[in-house]
Design a protein around this motif. Structure first.
Motif, PDB file in Angstrom:
ATOM      1  N   ALA A 417       9.076 -18.291 -21.200  1.00 44.69           N
ATOM      2  CA  ALA A 417      10.157 -17.828 -21.919  1.00 44.69           C
ATOM      3  C   ALA A 417       9.240 -16.191 -22.921  1.00 44.69           C
ATOM      4  O   ALA A 417      10.328 -15.483 -23.752  1.00 44.69           O
ATOM      5  N   ARG A 418       8.029 -17.115 -23.625  1.00 47.66           N
ATOM      6  CA  ARG A 418       7.153 -15.960 -24.840  1.00 47.66           C
ATOM      7  C   ARG A 418       6.333 -14.979 -24.244  1.00 47.66           C
ATOM      8  O   ARG A 418       6.544 -14.230 -24.758  1.00 47.66           O
ATOM      9  N   ALA A 419       6.671 -14.867 -22.559  1.00 53.04           N
ATOM     10  CA  ALA A 419       6.529 -13.641 -21.845  1.00 53.04           C
ATOM     11  C   ALA A 419       7.204 -12.451 -22.211  1.00 53.04           C
ATOM     12  O   ALA A 419       6.795 -11.649 -22.199  1.00 53.04           O
ATOM     13  N   GLN A 420       8.532 -12.902 -22.084  1.00 51.70           N
ATOM     14  CA  GLN A 420       9.616 -11.515 -22.985  1.00 51.70           C
ATOM     15  C   GLN A 420       8.680 -11.295 -23.716  1.00 51.70           C
ATOM     16  O   GLN A 420       9.095  -9.484 -24.184  1.00 51.70           O
ATOM     17  N   ASN A 421       8.757 -11.780 -24.715  1.00 52.58           N
ATOM     18  CA  ASN A 421       7.891 -11.097 -25.839  1.00 52.58           C
ATOM     19  C   ASN A 421       6.903 -10.532 -26.460  1.00 52.58           C
ATOM     20  O   ASN A 421       6.818  -9.467 -26.829  1.00 52.58           O
ATOM     21  N   GLY A 422       6.019 -10.393 -25.050  1.00 55.23           N
ATOM     22  CA  GLY A 422       5.129  -9.655 -24.983  1.00 55.23           C
ATOM     23  C   GLY A 422       5.025  -7.937 -24.295  1.00 55.23           C
ATOM     24  O   GLY A 422       3.956  -7.098 -24.439  1.00 55.23           O
ATOM     25  N   LEU A 423       6.543  -7.984 -23.467  1.00 55.25           N
ATOM     26  CA  LEU A 423       6.550  -7.293 -22.590  1.00 55.25           C
ATOM     27  C   LEU A 423       6.880  -6.113 -23.676  1.00 55.25           C
ATOM     28  O   LEU A 423       7.189  -5.904 -25.134  1.00 55.25           O
ATOM     29  N   SER A 424       5.864  -4.922 -23.651  1.00 57.33           N
ATOM     30  CA  SER A 424       6.344  -3.954 -24.163  1.00 57.33           C
ATOM     31  C   SER A 424       7.678  -3.062 -24.332  1.00 57.33           C
ATOM     32  O   SER A 424       8.770  -3.517 -22.795  1.00 57.33           O
ATOM     33  N   ALA A 717       3.457 -10.872 -19.096  1.00 55.64           N
ATOM     34  CA  ALA A 717       3.195 -10.095 -19.227  1.00 55.64           C
ATOM     35  C   ALA A 717       2.779  -8.723 -19.170  1.00 55.64           C
ATOM     36  O   ALA A 717       3.263  -7.905 -18.618  1.00 55.64           O
ATOM     37  N   VAL A 718       1.231  -9.000 -18.366  1.00 57.28           N
ATOM     38  CA  VAL A 718       0.878  -7.138 -18.534  1.00 57.28           C
ATOM     39  C   VAL A 718       0.549  -7.436 -17.107  1.00 57.28           C
ATOM     40  O   VAL A 718       0.858  -5.925 -16.165  1.00 57.28           O
ATOM     41  N   ILE A 719       0.858  -8.235 -16.301  1.00 61.65           N
ATOM     42  CA  ILE A 719       1.187  -8.744 -14.312  1.00 61.65           C
ATOM     43  C   ILE A 719       2.208  -8.075 -14.952  1.00 61.65           C
ATOM     44  O   ILE A 719       2.478  -7.268 -13.828  1.00 61.65           O
ATOM     45  N   TRP A 720       2.968  -8.611 -15.249  1.00 64.71           N
ATOM     46  CA  TRP A 720       4.919  -8.105 -15.226  1.00 64.71           C
ATOM     47  C   TRP A 720       4.712  -6.241 -15.319  1.00 64.71           C
ATOM     48  O   TRP A 720       5.300  -5.657 -13.916  1.00 64.71           O
ATOM     49  N   GLU A 721       4.500  -6.682 -16.563  1.00 64.93           N
ATOM     50  CA  GLU A 721       4.413  -4.670 -16.523  1.00 64.93           C
ATOM     51  C   GLU A 721       3.773  -3.852 -15.463  1.00 64.93           C
ATOM     52  O   GLU A 721       4.170  -2.853 -15.081  1.00 64.93           O
ATOM     53  N   SER A 722       2.081  -4.159 -14.875  1.00 66.18           N
ATOM     54  CA  SER A 722       1.447  -4.074 -14.421  1.00 66.18           C
ATOM     55  C   SER A 722       2.357  -3.318 -12.920  1.00 66.18           C
ATOM     56  O   SER A 722       2.121  -1.964 -11.951  1.00 66.18           O
ATOM     57  N   ALA A 723       2.391  -4.394 -12.003  1.00 58.15           N
ATOM     58  CA  ALA A 723       3.417  -4.455 -11.287  1.00 58.15           C
ATOM     59  C   ALA A 723       4.168  -3.602 -10.831  1.00 58.15           C
ATOM     60  O   ALA A 723       4.384  -2.850 -10.101  1.00 58.15           O
ATOM     61  N   TRP A 724       5.333  -3.392 -11.998  1.00 57.03           N
ATOM     62  CA  TRP A 724       6.657  -2.722 -11.954  1.00 57.03           C
ATOM     63  C   TRP A 724       6.019  -1.140 -12.317  1.00 57.03           C
ATOM     64  O   TRP A 724       6.056  -0.289 -11.413  1.00 57.03           O
ATOM     65  N   GLN A 725       5.080  -1.123 -13.108  1.00 54.73           N
ATOM     66  CA  GLN A 725       4.305   0.041 -13.088  1.00 54.73           C
ATOM     67  C   GLN A 725       3.767   0.611 -11.931  1.00 54.73           C
ATOM     68  O   GLN A 725       4.358   2.415 -11.507  1.00 54.73           O
ATOM     69  N   LEU A 726       2.757   0.202 -11.220  1.00 50.44           N
ATOM     70  CA  LEU A 726       2.205   0.681 -10.049  1.00 50.44           C
ATOM     71  C   LEU A 726       3.476   0.909  -8.961  1.00 50.44           C
ATOM     72  O   LEU A 726       2.938   2.133  -8.035  1.00 50.44           O
ATOM     73  N   GLY A 727       4.159  -0.307  -8.850  1.00 46.87           N
ATOM     74  CA  GLY A 727       5.326  -0.145  -7.658  1.00 46.87           C
ATOM     75  C   GLY A 727       6.194   0.800  -7.856  1.00 46.87           C
ATOM     76  O   GLY A 727       7.502   1.210  -7.469  1.00 46.87           O
ATOM     77  N   ASP A 728       6.276   1.654  -9.163  1.00 40.89           N
ATOM     78  CA  ASP A 728       7.266   2.734 -10.160  1.00 40.89           C
ATOM     79  C   ASP A 728       8.576   1.945  -9.785  1.00 40.89           C
ATOM     80  O   ASP A 728       9.340   3.178  -9.295  1.00 40.89           O
TER      81      ASP A 728
END
Length: 770
Positions: A417-424, A717-728
């Motif tokens: 639940a708190r990983a959502q808080n860490g997303l930019s 949050a870092v892993i979620w964001e990184s995977a999304w960014q790498l996969g565009d």
């Protein structure tokens, strides 16, 4: 005027349960010396069914003088509190005149002026039951409440009924009758799919009897014992079990009764139970604290006395046949809800009926029914809340519903639940997608705080954060989708010394080239299982960082190929493994005590009483820290995790190898913050109660626990964001809708989705990191 003139003609309605207890205790000697008295109980005055009702018109008032029995009388809405005295024979007025000394008074007078009425009932005890038991129904797929359990003791076969599943927060037990479980270590059997087989062994946790004053402090009860006769079965394989109760399904919350809230309002309440011998039984609470036996100057009491239903609540209700037989001992009795009526119609016809567990059967009495009527059986039962309090367990309503909350319930959901808080806010489509699917991945704060995790174990939907446990993990998954090699994905003993006796996996991974599943496998082959001093089996070769590597690679591809549903499910499932990685006892060989430092444990009860065995120092620390302590302080955990920091572009991960490396680095910082050895030492040295221990551990490790969990939320949050960014994903993913629960489950049910393998096979699923 006299004082009596100010009193109402009948003040009996104002009497309390305590008043009745006082009166019975005061007249205890008088009653037990009476040759005609066979038992006493506390309840409400029973009125003959042929007697007229208040304000009844027509033929006028009727008031019978013939013998009152349980069969020909009933509790009506206006029945007043009374002491029930059961006699072996109803005496006529002429007999009473000839034997005035044997007269049972109609009213007991207390020294302070209280008057307590007495209701005499003819009910001699019988030994036979003419109503035949039903053919026992054996389960085909899962054993649960209402199923038969069998033990072979001293050459004789004993049978009883499973009440329900219970847990002490660490172990799941089946609750049943002690005369079947016997001494600790006895093998217990049942039939599943027509085959007789072992289901477990009896626990040393069991109850026989206890002084009334101990179970109900401050209440009078001289020389009185409460009979309990309760045993627990330590189960061999949870895959064979269901938390549902036969003919009931999922039960409601336990009725928690004590000296502070138990009252006479229970008398006349409708209850139901499913016995292995009798099937579904529809009964009514006839009395409380039924004194049924005297032995050596001591009396024995049953909390509840349950019999057939009368016309009780409504004159339109029809009494139902009722019988209980040998083999029903252990049956769970559930309180039925009082119907809500509106012009004769239920207001809540569409709402599911919730039956509340209230008591556990341990015996029966056969009482004479008068005339040509068959002897009537009555249930003797103990309040479930008292049983659970004495044994230190809680009922399991579903596989993760209202149990003492485990790390999976609090820890995994909180981190997710708190990983959502860490997303930019750099990737708005990704922010919207994860926000829309927050309840597919975890729960909201209110649900986590309440611990009401509906949909776990056997239900149609399990939030992604606990799919690895409740859908995939052997021994826990109940849906039939268990993956045989899921287990080692959840842990890695990063601190176990290597073959040189010094360098651990954590030490060796400081050299990036050692973050390689083949080298880890070689490490495991060079050391031994410290618990058994044997080669380490594949299921004990933890590979947690490589699971993170595998899932990261898949998330990148899901984003790149517009597979939004699989991206969401993979992101949610990943929260489970990251949650495990930031807990010190999930990543240490000291996970439940120190196997290299054995201490002697002495059995206090059961067959092995007085015997000793060696156990790891601090055994039980896992449950005390990750289950009880986290659960007791869940609000502080959630509030503390709100401060999970936002991700930065400079933190972005470039491939699965880097995701594994970051996970290992987090494991190292977790050890630095909370050394597992310090946890084990603190747990082993503390000698207070479990509640006091929880506060002690929180004071010592609570703030640091929040910090390591915060590290987990941030890395997630870092892993979620990184995977999304790498996969565009901002370009390729076309939808940010919320998934349907059924769609998410269909994805997780596919064994090809994020396949679970052992460490010697996972290398083939990892992308090179050059």
């Amino acid at each position: 005027m006299k004082l009596e003139d100010y009193r109402p003609a009948n003040a009996f309605d104002q009497l309390t349960l305590r008043d009745l207890l006082d009166a019975r205790d005061l007249y205890h000697v008088h009653l037990m010396q009476h040759p005609n008295v066979v038992a006493t109980a506390l309840g409400r005055y029973r009125i003959r069914k042929t007697d007229s009702w208040p304000n009844q018109k027509g033929l006028g008032k009727k008031h019978g003088t013939f013998p009152r029995t349980l069969e020909n009388s009933e509790v009506r809405y206006y029945s007043w509190p009374a002491i029930m005295v059961f006699v072996s024979r109803w005496e006529t007025p002429r007999e009473l005149e000839a034997n005035a000394g044997g007269l049972i008074p109609k009213t007991f007078y207390l020294p302070d002026g209280r008057r307590v009425p007495v209701c005499v009932i003819e009910a001699p005890k019988e030994d036979e039951n003419e109503v035949k038991s039903i053919d026992i129904q054996y389960p085909l797929n899962n054993i649960g409440g209402g199923s038969l359990v069998i033990a072979d003791l001293q050459g004789r076969e004993y049978a009883a009924t499973i009440a329900c599943l219970v847990s002490d927060g660490h172990t799941v037990y089946a609750l049943t009758n002690r005369h079947v479980t016997g001494s600790s270590g006895e093998v217990v059997y049942s039939r599943l799919g027509g085959k007789l087989g072992r289901i477990g062994s009896s626990s040393e946790k069991q109850l026989t009897r206890a002084p009334f004053s101990t179970i109900y402090p401050t209440w009078p009860g001289r020389d009185v014992y409460v009979n309990l006769d309760v045993g627990l079965i330590e189960l061999d394989n949870l895959d064979q079990w269901t938390a549902n109760i036969r003919n009931v399904g999922q039960m409601g919350k336990m009725v928690d009764l004590s000296v502070n809230n138990i009252s006479l309002s229970l008398v006349g309440s409708h209850v139901r139970g499913t016995g292995a011998a009798s099937g579904q039984m529809m009964g009514e609470i006839a009395a409380l604290f039924y004194r049924y036996k005297t032995n050596g100057g001591f009396e024995y009491v049953a909390d509840l006395f349950i019999g057939p239903r009368s016309n009780g609540r409504s004159r339109k209700e029809v009494a139902q046949p009722f019988a209980t037989h040998p083999g029903d001992s252990g049956t769970l009795w559930l309180l039925e809800p009082i119907p809500k009526e509106n012009n004769g119609k239920r207001k809540d016809d569409k709402d599911p009926v919730e039956y509340l567990p209230i008591a556990m059967q341990w015996g029966r009495n056969m009482l004479y029914s008068a005339g040509a009527a068959r002897p009537q059986s009555y249930v003797l039962a103990t309040l479930l809340s008292r049983v659970c309090a004495e044994l230190g367990v809680d009922p399991i309503r579903n596989w993760n519903l209202d149990q003492p909350d485990t790390w999976s319930a609090i820890g995994h959901f909180s981190v997710a639940a708190r990983a959502q808080n860490g997303l930019s806010n750099r990737l708005p489509k990704r922010v919207k997608l994860m926000g829309n699917n927050a309840l597919i991945i975890s729960h909201d704060d209110a649900t986590i705080l309440e611990g009401d995790f509906v949909g776990m174990g056997e239900a149609a939907f399990v939030p992604m954060a606990d799919v690895p446990d409740f859908y995939w993990k052997p021994g826990i998954a109940k849906q039939g989708f268990a993956r045989p090699f899921e287990g080692p994905n959840h842990f890695a003993d990063m601190d176990q010394p290597g073959p040189d006796g010094e360098k651990t996996l954590l030490d060796l991974c400081e050299d990036e080239s050692f973050i390689d599943p083949e080298k880890w496998d070689e490490f495991y082959s060079a050391v031994v299982d410290l618990m058994e001093n044997k080669p380490i089996e594949a299921k004990h070769r933890g590979l947690l960082p490589f699971r993170v590597w595998q899932i990261f690679d898949e998330m990148v591809e899901f984003a790149r190929n517009n597979k939004m549903p699989k991206f969401v499910c993979a992101a949610g499932v990943l929260t489970h493994y990251i949650g495990d990685a930031c807990q010190p006892l999930h990543i240490s060989y000291l996970h439940d005590g120190d196997p290299l430092r054995k201490v002697e444990y002495t059995f206090k009860k059961g067959e092995h009483e007085g015997e000793t065995e060696e156990r790891p120092l601090g055994q039980g620390v896992h449950s005390a820290y990750e289950d009880t302590m986290i659960s007791d302080h869940r609000k502080l955990v959630l509030d503390g995790l709100k401060a999970t920091p936002k991700t930065k572009q400079s933190e972005m991960i470039g491939n699965g190898f880097e995701a594994a490396k970051r996970t290992i680095e987090m494991m190292g910082s977790t050890f630095n913050a909370i050394p597992p050895a310090a946890l084990v030492e603190a747990f082993a040295k503390f000698k207070g109660s479990p509640k006091e221990r929880s506060e002690f551990l929180w004071k010592k490790f609570g703030k640091k626990t929040i910090e390591v969990m915060k590290d987990g939320s941030h890395l997630l949050a870092v892993i979620w964001e990184s995977a999304w960014q790498l996969g565009d994903g901002e370009t390729h993913v076309t939808s940010t809708r919320a998934l349907k629960k059924s769609d998410a489950m269909n994805i997780c049910n596919d064994p090809k989705f994020l396949p679970s393998v052992t460490i010697d096979r996972i290398g083939a699923l990892l992308k090179p990191h050059s």
